[in-house]
Design a protein around this motif. Structure first.
Motif, PDB file in Angstrom:
ATOM      1  N   ILE A  74       7.474  10.654   5.516  1.00 27.03           N
ATOM      2  CA  ILE A  74       6.115  10.224   5.167  1.00 27.03           C
ATOM      3  C   ILE A  74       5.499  11.165   4.138  1.00 27.03           C
ATOM      4  CG2 ILE A  74       3.772   9.926   6.054  1.00 27.03           C
ATOM      5  CD1 ILE A  74       4.994   8.987   8.688  1.00 27.03           C
ATOM      6  N   GLY A  75       5.573  12.469   4.377  1.00 20.41           N
ATOM      7  CA  GLY A  75       4.991  13.424   3.444  1.00 20.41           C
ATOM      8  C   GLY A  75       5.635  13.381   2.077  1.00 20.41           C
ATOM      9  N   SER A  76       6.964  13.219   2.028  1.00 21.42           N
ATOM     10  CA  SER A  76       7.668  13.196   0.743  1.00 21.42           C
ATOM     11  C   SER A  76       7.332  11.940  -0.053  1.00 21.42           C
ATOM     12  CB  SER A  76       9.182  13.274   0.977  1.00 21.42           C
ATOM     13  OG  SER A  76       9.533  14.474   1.616  1.00 21.42           O
ATOM     14  N   VAL A  77       7.393  10.784   0.596  1.00 23.30           N
ATOM     15  CA  VAL A  77       7.129   9.523  -0.108  1.00 23.30           C
ATOM     16  C   VAL A  77       5.699   9.479  -0.629  1.00 23.30           C
ATOM     17  CG1 VAL A  77       6.924   7.032   0.180  1.00 23.30           C
ATOM     18  CG2 VAL A  77       8.892   8.231   1.144  1.00 23.30           C
ATOM     19  N   LEU A  78       4.744   9.815   0.224  1.00 25.05           N
ATOM     20  CA  LEU A  78       3.348   9.790  -0.212  1.00 25.05           C
ATOM     21  C   LEU A  78       3.079  10.851  -1.276  1.00 25.05           C
ATOM     22  CD1 LEU A  78       1.405   9.214   3.141  1.00 25.05           C
ATOM     23  CD2 LEU A  78       1.879   7.575   1.323  1.00 25.05           C
ATOM     24  N   GLY A  79       3.642  12.046  -1.104  1.00 22.12           N
ATOM     25  CA  GLY A  79       3.425  13.111  -2.079  1.00 22.12           C
ATOM     26  C   GLY A  79       3.944  12.741  -3.453  1.00 22.12           C
ATOM     27  N   ILE A  80       5.160  12.197  -3.511  1.00 18.76           N
ATOM     28  CA  ILE A  80       5.740  11.805  -4.793  1.00 18.76           C
ATOM     29  C   ILE A  80       4.951  10.655  -5.412  1.00 18.76           C
ATOM     30  CG2 ILE A  80       7.771  10.779  -5.887  1.00 18.76           C
ATOM     31  CD1 ILE A  80       9.459  12.334  -3.832  1.00 18.76           C
ATOM     32  N   ALA A  81       4.604   9.660  -4.601  1.00 14.89           N
ATOM     33  CA  ALA A  81       3.884   8.493  -5.120  1.00 14.89           C
ATOM     34  C   ALA A  81       2.511   8.878  -5.666  1.00 14.89           C
ATOM     35  CB  ALA A  81       3.744   7.445  -4.019  1.00 14.89           C
ATOM     36  N   VAL A  82       1.748   9.637  -4.897  1.00 16.22           N
ATOM     37  CA  VAL A  82       0.400  10.009  -5.334  1.00 16.22           C
ATOM     38  C   VAL A  82       0.473  10.985  -6.510  1.00 16.22           C
ATOM     39  CG1 VAL A  82      -1.775  11.079  -4.632  1.00 16.22           C
ATOM     40  CG2 VAL A  82      -0.546   9.607  -3.039  1.00 16.22           C
ATOM     41  N   GLY A  83       1.408  11.929  -6.477  1.00 21.02           N
ATOM     42  CA  GLY A  83       1.540  12.882  -7.573  1.00 21.02           C
ATOM     43  C   GLY A  83       1.902  12.210  -8.885  1.00 21.02           C
ATOM     44  N   MET A  84       2.847  11.289  -8.844  1.00 21.79           N
ATOM     45  CA  MET A  84       3.226  10.580 -10.065  1.00 21.79           C
ATOM     46  C   MET A  84       2.106   9.672 -10.545  1.00 21.79           C
ATOM     47  SD  MET A  84       7.272   9.644  -9.652  1.00 21.79           S
ATOM     48  CE  MET A  84       7.306   9.159 -11.383  1.00 21.79           C
ATOM     49  N   ALA A  85       1.413   9.011  -9.618  1.00 24.96           N
ATOM     50  CA  ALA A  85       0.301   8.144 -10.010  1.00 24.96           C
ATOM     51  C   ALA A  85      -0.801   8.948 -10.697  1.00 24.96           C
ATOM     52  CB  ALA A  85      -0.257   7.427  -8.783  1.00 24.96           C
ATOM     53  N   ALA A  86      -1.083  10.132 -10.173  1.00 23.90           N
ATOM     54  CA  ALA A  86      -2.111  10.979 -10.783  1.00 23.90           C
ATOM     55  C   ALA A  86      -1.701  11.436 -12.173  1.00 23.90           C
ATOM     56  CB  ALA A  86      -2.381  12.184  -9.891  1.00 23.90           C
ATOM     57  N   ALA A  87      -0.404  11.707 -12.361  1.00 27.89           N
ATOM     58  CA  ALA A  87       0.063  12.165 -13.664  1.00 27.89           C
ATOM     59  C   ALA A  87       0.094  11.046 -14.698  1.00 27.89           C
ATOM     60  CB  ALA A  87       1.454  12.776 -13.524  1.00 27.89           C
ATOM     61  N   LEU A  88       0.322   9.809 -14.249  1.00 25.59           N
ATOM     62  CA  LEU A  88       0.455   8.687 -15.171  1.00 25.59           C
ATOM     63  C   LEU A  88      -0.850   7.926 -15.403  1.00 25.59           C
ATOM     64  CD1 LEU A  88       3.852   7.267 -13.854  1.00 25.59           C
ATOM     65  CD2 LEU A  88       3.472   8.420 -16.042  1.00 25.59           C
ATOM     66  N   LEU A  89      -1.792   8.025 -14.476  1.00 26.98           N
ATOM     67  CA  LEU A  89      -3.037   7.257 -14.564  1.00 26.98           C
ATOM     68  C   LEU A  89      -4.219   8.231 -14.655  1.00 26.98           C
ATOM     69  CD1 LEU A  89      -2.187   4.681 -11.749  1.00 26.98           C
ATOM     70  CD2 LEU A  89      -1.930   4.357 -14.221  1.00 26.98           C
ATOM     71  N   PRO A  90      -4.709   8.487 -15.847  1.00 26.04           N
ATOM     72  CA  PRO A  90      -5.784   9.475 -16.021  1.00 26.04           C
ATOM     73  C   PRO A  90      -7.024   9.186 -15.180  1.00 26.04           C
ATOM     74  CG  PRO A  90      -4.840   8.872 -18.142  1.00 26.04           C
ATOM     75  CD  PRO A  90      -4.263   7.928 -17.141  1.00 26.04           C
ATOM     76  N   ARG A  91      -7.409   7.926 -15.038  1.00 22.23           N
ATOM     77  CA  ARG A  91      -8.604   7.607 -14.251  1.00 22.23           C
ATOM     78  C   ARG A  91      -8.395   7.945 -12.775  1.00 22.23           C
ATOM     79  NH1 ARG A  91     -10.836   1.801 -16.696  1.00 22.23           N
ATOM     80  NH2 ARG A  91     -11.298   2.595 -18.828  1.00 22.23           N
ATOM     81  N   PHE A  92      -7.225   7.631 -12.262  1.00 25.86           N
ATOM     82  CA  PHE A  92      -6.929   7.978 -10.869  1.00 25.86           C
ATOM     83  C   PHE A  92      -6.907   9.489 -10.691  1.00 25.86           C
ATOM     84  CE2 PHE A  92      -3.657   8.944  -7.601  1.00 25.86           C
ATOM     85  CZ  PHE A  92      -4.349   8.468  -6.498  1.00 25.86           C
ATOM     86  N   ASP A  93      -6.348  10.187 -11.668  1.00 26.15           N
ATOM     87  CA  ASP A  93      -6.309  11.651 -11.618  1.00 26.15           C
ATOM     88  C   ASP A  93      -7.722  12.217 -11.568  1.00 26.15           C
ATOM     89  OD1 ASP A  93      -5.433  14.244 -11.682  1.00 26.15           O
ATOM     90  OD2 ASP A  93      -5.066  14.266 -13.841  1.00 26.15           O
ATOM     91  N   ALA A  94      -8.598  11.702 -12.432  1.00 31.86           N
ATOM     92  CA  ALA A  94      -9.978  12.189 -12.465  1.00 31.86           C
ATOM     93  C   ALA A  94     -10.717  11.848 -11.176  1.00 31.86           C
ATOM     94  CB  ALA A  94     -10.713  11.599 -13.670  1.00 31.86           C
ATOM     95  N   ALA A  95     -10.423  10.676 -10.611  1.00 31.01           N
ATOM     96  CA  ALA A  95     -11.148  10.225  -9.422  1.00 31.01           C
ATOM     97  C   ALA A  95     -10.853  11.079  -8.192  1.00 31.01           C
ATOM     98  CB  ALA A  95     -10.809   8.756  -9.133  1.00 31.01           C
ATOM     99  N   HIS A  96      -9.640  11.618  -8.102  1.00 30.89           N
ATOM    100  CA  HIS A  96      -9.291  12.326  -6.867  1.00 30.89           C
ATOM    101  C   HIS A  96      -9.010  13.820  -7.070  1.00 30.89           C
ATOM    102  CE1 HIS A  96      -5.146  12.573  -8.132  1.00 30.89           C
ATOM    103  NE2 HIS A  96      -4.827  13.196  -7.021  1.00 30.89           N
TER     104      HIS A  96
END
Length: 253
Positions: A74-96
């Motif tokens: 659970i920690g690995s899947v969520l960590g990778i998914a959220v980390g990559m999303a933050a790196a690829l989506l500037p608005r999501f990165d700024a929001a969180h």
């Protein structure tokens, strides 16, 4: 590193470990260390065998492996998914980003009261604690790995009609960031085991609970048995992961 150099390094490490164990044994036998507080290394194999024969060792190891595996996945899947999303989506990165900075310094053990309140004294609570520690390692390694990708790769992809999010993710982001992501996964394996013992201290069956029971009886030999058990399990997991990692990254060679 050449094969002779690897063999020489392995030999030096083995000799150093053997010397440490010999010094430990000698210090206890000549009275430099209190024998009632520190066990003799020569006693450890017999204590381990007794735990195995009683069925205790296998029970606690399987219990710990259960919530360790759940928390790790659970920690690995969520960590990778959220980390990559933050790196690829500037608005999501700024929001969180502020939320991540707020929560990251909080150690996993600080969540134990909430884990008990929300899930009770159950394996789910232990898996929750483990997943938090694993999540942040994978989050930041994935985020950093994706952000480190040269923008020129994305420009080339757009030039060849592969500028969509899915295409960039599958053909550029994941392959280029794979070494960093796998490095985070490997670090998470160790972090998970570091958290297992603490997550079991409040009554959940497993290695941590057995160690607490033994320490309460001053059975330091039993405590050392399970310390070495954790080390051996991590070494096994790390060895298997490194073999998988070499296969996954074979294309880079």
């Amino acid at each position: 590193m050449t094969r002779p150099a690897r063999h020489r390094r392995t030999l030096i490490s083995a000799v150093s470990l053997a010397a440490l164990v010999a010094l430990w044994e000698t210090a206890l036998r000549v009275g430099w260390l209190p024998s009632n507080l520190v066990p003799l290394p020569s006693q450890i194999p017999g204590v381990l065998w007794a735990e195995v024969l009683d069925g205790i060792w296998l029970d606690v190891v399987l219990s710990s492996l259960s919530h360790y595996s759940i928390g790790l996945v659970i920690g690995s899947v969520l960590g990778i998914a959220v980390g990559m999303a933050a790196a690829l989506l500037p608005r999501f990165d700024a929001a969180h980003s502020w939320l991540a900075r707020l929560l990251r310094p909080i150690p996993p053990l600080a969540w134990i009261p909430f884990a008990i309140i929300w899930f009770g004294v159950t394996e789910t609570a232990a898996a929750f604690i483990i997943s938090i520690g694993v999540f942040w390692i994978n989050y930041f390694t994935s985020y950093s790995a994706v952000r480190a990708i040269d923008d020129g790769y994305y420009e080339v992809a757009r030039a060849f009609g592969q500028g969509g999010f899915s295409a960039r993710l599958a053909k550029i982001s994941l392959p280029a960031a794979a070494p960093g992501i796998l490095g985070g996964l490997r670090a998470g394996l160790g972090q998970g085991w570091m958290t297992v013992v603490a997550a079991e201290l409040f009554g959940i069956p497993g290695i941590g609970q057995r160690m607490m029971e033994a320490s309460g009886l001053l059975a330091t030999d039993v405590v050392v048995v399970y310390m070495l058990t954790i080390a051996a399990l991590y070494a096994l997991f790390d060895f298997l992961f490194m073999r998988i990692q070499r296969r996954v990254l074979r294309w880079q060679q």
